[in-house]
Design a protein around this motif. Sequence first.
Motif, PDB file in Angstrom:
ATOM      1  N   MET A   1       0.942  -1.316   0.081  1.00 51.61           N
ATOM      2  CA  MET A   1       0.039   0.028   0.006  1.00 51.61           C
ATOM      3  C   MET A   1       0.768   1.022   0.097  1.00 51.61           C
ATOM      4  O   MET A   1       2.079   1.274   0.556  1.00 51.61           O
ATOM      5  CB  MET A   1      -0.990  -0.079   1.142  1.00 51.61           C
ATOM      6  CG  MET A   1      -1.931   1.292   1.308  1.00 51.61           C
ATOM      7  SD  MET A   1      -2.803   1.224   2.696  1.00 51.61           S
ATOM      8  CE  MET A   1      -1.799   2.305   3.721  1.00 51.61           C
ATOM      9  N   THR A   2       0.343   2.170  -0.583  1.00 53.06           N
ATOM     10  CA  THR A   2       1.031   3.681  -0.612  1.00 53.06           C
ATOM     11  C   THR A   2       0.147   4.552  -0.684  1.00 53.06           C
ATOM     12  O   THR A   2      -1.336   4.312  -0.696  1.00 53.06           O
ATOM     13  CB  THR A   2       1.929   3.866  -1.940  1.00 53.06           C
ATOM     14  OG1 THR A   2       2.747   5.161  -1.745  1.00 53.06           O
ATOM     15  CG2 THR A   2       1.143   3.825  -3.107  1.00 53.06           C
ATOM     16  N   TYR A   3       0.110   5.866  -0.261  1.00 49.48           N
ATOM     17  CA  TYR A   3      -0.776   6.862  -0.400  1.00 49.48           C
ATOM     18  C   TYR A   3      -0.820   7.745  -1.847  1.00 49.48           C
ATOM     19  O   TYR A   3       0.467   7.689  -2.245  1.00 49.48           O
ATOM     20  CB  TYR A   3      -0.600   7.711   0.850  1.00 49.48           C
ATOM     21  CG  TYR A   3      -1.114   7.364   2.113  1.00 49.48           C
ATOM     22  CD1 TYR A   3      -2.385   7.678   2.553  1.00 49.48           C
ATOM     23  CD2 TYR A   3      -0.372   6.393   2.990  1.00 49.48           C
ATOM     24  CE1 TYR A   3      -2.844   7.086   3.749  1.00 49.48           C
ATOM     25  CE2 TYR A   3      -0.909   5.975   3.861  1.00 49.48           C
ATOM     26  CZ  TYR A   3      -2.040   6.218   4.398  1.00 49.48           C
ATOM     27  OH  TYR A   3      -2.704   5.336   5.548  1.00 49.48           O
ATOM     28  N   VAL A   4      -1.790   8.222  -2.115  1.00 47.79           N
ATOM     29  CA  VAL A   4      -1.561   8.994  -3.389  1.00 47.79           C
ATOM     30  C   VAL A   4      -2.328  10.199  -3.264  1.00 47.79           C
ATOM     31  O   VAL A   4      -3.124  10.577  -2.358  1.00 47.79           O
ATOM     32  CB  VAL A   4      -2.435   8.147  -4.529  1.00 47.79           C
ATOM     33  CG1 VAL A   4      -1.747   6.745  -4.853  1.00 47.79           C
ATOM     34  CG2 VAL A   4      -3.746   7.756  -4.121  1.00 47.79           C
ATOM     35  N   VAL A   5      -1.839  11.064  -4.125  1.00 49.73           N
ATOM     36  CA  VAL A   5      -2.690  12.492  -3.977  1.00 49.73           C
ATOM     37  C   VAL A   5      -3.485  12.407  -5.296  1.00 49.73           C
ATOM     38  O   VAL A   5      -3.363  11.856  -6.272  1.00 49.73           O
ATOM     39  CB  VAL A   5      -1.649  13.735  -4.332  1.00 49.73           C
ATOM     40  CG1 VAL A   5      -2.253  14.912  -4.088  1.00 49.73           C
ATOM     41  CG2 VAL A   5      -0.613  13.901  -3.023  1.00 49.73           C
ATOM     42  N   THR A   6      -4.749  12.946  -4.890  1.00 46.25           N
ATOM     43  CA  THR A   6      -5.943  13.159  -5.920  1.00 46.25           C
ATOM     44  C   THR A   6      -6.110  14.289  -6.782  1.00 46.25           C
ATOM     45  O   THR A   6      -5.417  15.221  -6.148  1.00 46.25           O
ATOM     46  CB  THR A   6      -7.072  12.413  -5.462  1.00 46.25           C
ATOM     47  OG1 THR A   6      -7.454  13.302  -4.258  1.00 46.25           O
ATOM     48  CG2 THR A   6      -6.904  11.131  -4.773  1.00 46.25           C
ATOM     49  N   ASP A   7      -7.031  14.415  -7.397  1.00 43.63           N
ATOM     50  CA  ASP A   7      -7.300  15.885  -8.066  1.00 43.63           C
ATOM     51  C   ASP A   7      -7.847  16.782  -7.038  1.00 43.63           C
ATOM     52  O   ASP A   7      -7.960  18.083  -7.471  1.00 43.63           O
ATOM     53  CB  ASP A   7      -8.207  15.585  -9.324  1.00 43.63           C
ATOM     54  CG  ASP A   7      -9.510  15.295  -8.931  1.00 43.63           C
ATOM     55  OD1 ASP A   7      -9.755  14.513  -7.841  1.00 43.63           O
ATOM     56  OD2 ASP A   7     -10.486  15.383  -9.993  1.00 43.63           O
ATOM     57  N   ALA A   8      -8.327  16.370  -5.820  1.00 46.98           N
ATOM     58  CA  ALA A   8      -8.560  17.561  -4.969  1.00 46.98           C
ATOM     59  C   ALA A   8      -7.397  18.533  -4.628  1.00 46.98           C
ATOM     60  O   ALA A   8      -7.818  19.467  -4.113  1.00 46.98           O
ATOM     61  CB  ALA A   8      -9.267  16.602  -3.901  1.00 46.98           C
ATOM     62  N   VAL A  34       2.319  15.498  -5.659  1.00 47.05           N
ATOM     63  CA  VAL A  34       2.356  14.047  -6.013  1.00 47.05           C
ATOM     64  C   VAL A  34       3.044  13.265  -4.873  1.00 47.05           C
ATOM     65  O   VAL A  34       3.979  13.932  -4.251  1.00 47.05           O
ATOM     66  CB  VAL A  34       2.486  13.345  -7.226  1.00 47.05           C
ATOM     67  CG1 VAL A  34       1.629  14.101  -8.342  1.00 47.05           C
ATOM     68  CG2 VAL A  34       4.168  13.496  -7.820  1.00 47.05           C
ATOM     69  N   ILE A  35       2.828  12.044  -4.596  1.00 48.77           N
ATOM     70  CA  ILE A  35       3.670  11.260  -4.040  1.00 48.77           C
ATOM     71  C   ILE A  35       4.164  10.243  -4.379  1.00 48.77           C
ATOM     72  O   ILE A  35       3.786   9.454  -5.548  1.00 48.77           O
ATOM     73  CB  ILE A  35       2.732  10.390  -2.788  1.00 48.77           C
ATOM     74  CG1 ILE A  35       2.111  11.507  -1.632  1.00 48.77           C
ATOM     75  CG2 ILE A  35       3.519   9.280  -1.930  1.00 48.77           C
ATOM     76  CD1 ILE A  35       1.238  10.961  -0.627  1.00 48.77           C
TER      77      ILE A  35
END
Length: 112
Positions: A1-8, A34-35
Amino acid sequence: MTYVVTDACIKCKYMDCVEVCPVDCFYEGDNMLVIHPAECIDCGVCEPECPAEAILPDTEPGQEQWLELNAKFAEDWPNITQSREPPADADEHKGEEGKFDKYFSPEPGEGD
């Protein structure tokens, strides 16, 4: 698992997340962050720091496109380890729908 940055994050680019990241895995584009998924240690400290609620675990449904986008642009954009002020109009774009299609820029940001 990783974290992601979304369009928000697009056009908001609050940088509260950058300061708390213990491994400096954020990269800066012109109008979003971004991550880097290979660098993220899945600690989750960034997620609650984001005022735009733009950071999510990649295990949530529908995050595949954001994982790809984060991976791609983390290779192209400069690393950022220190937060700066968000754009002056960030609060106006917080919660806005459809920001990727309207505003996404593949151009790199300033970085550190």
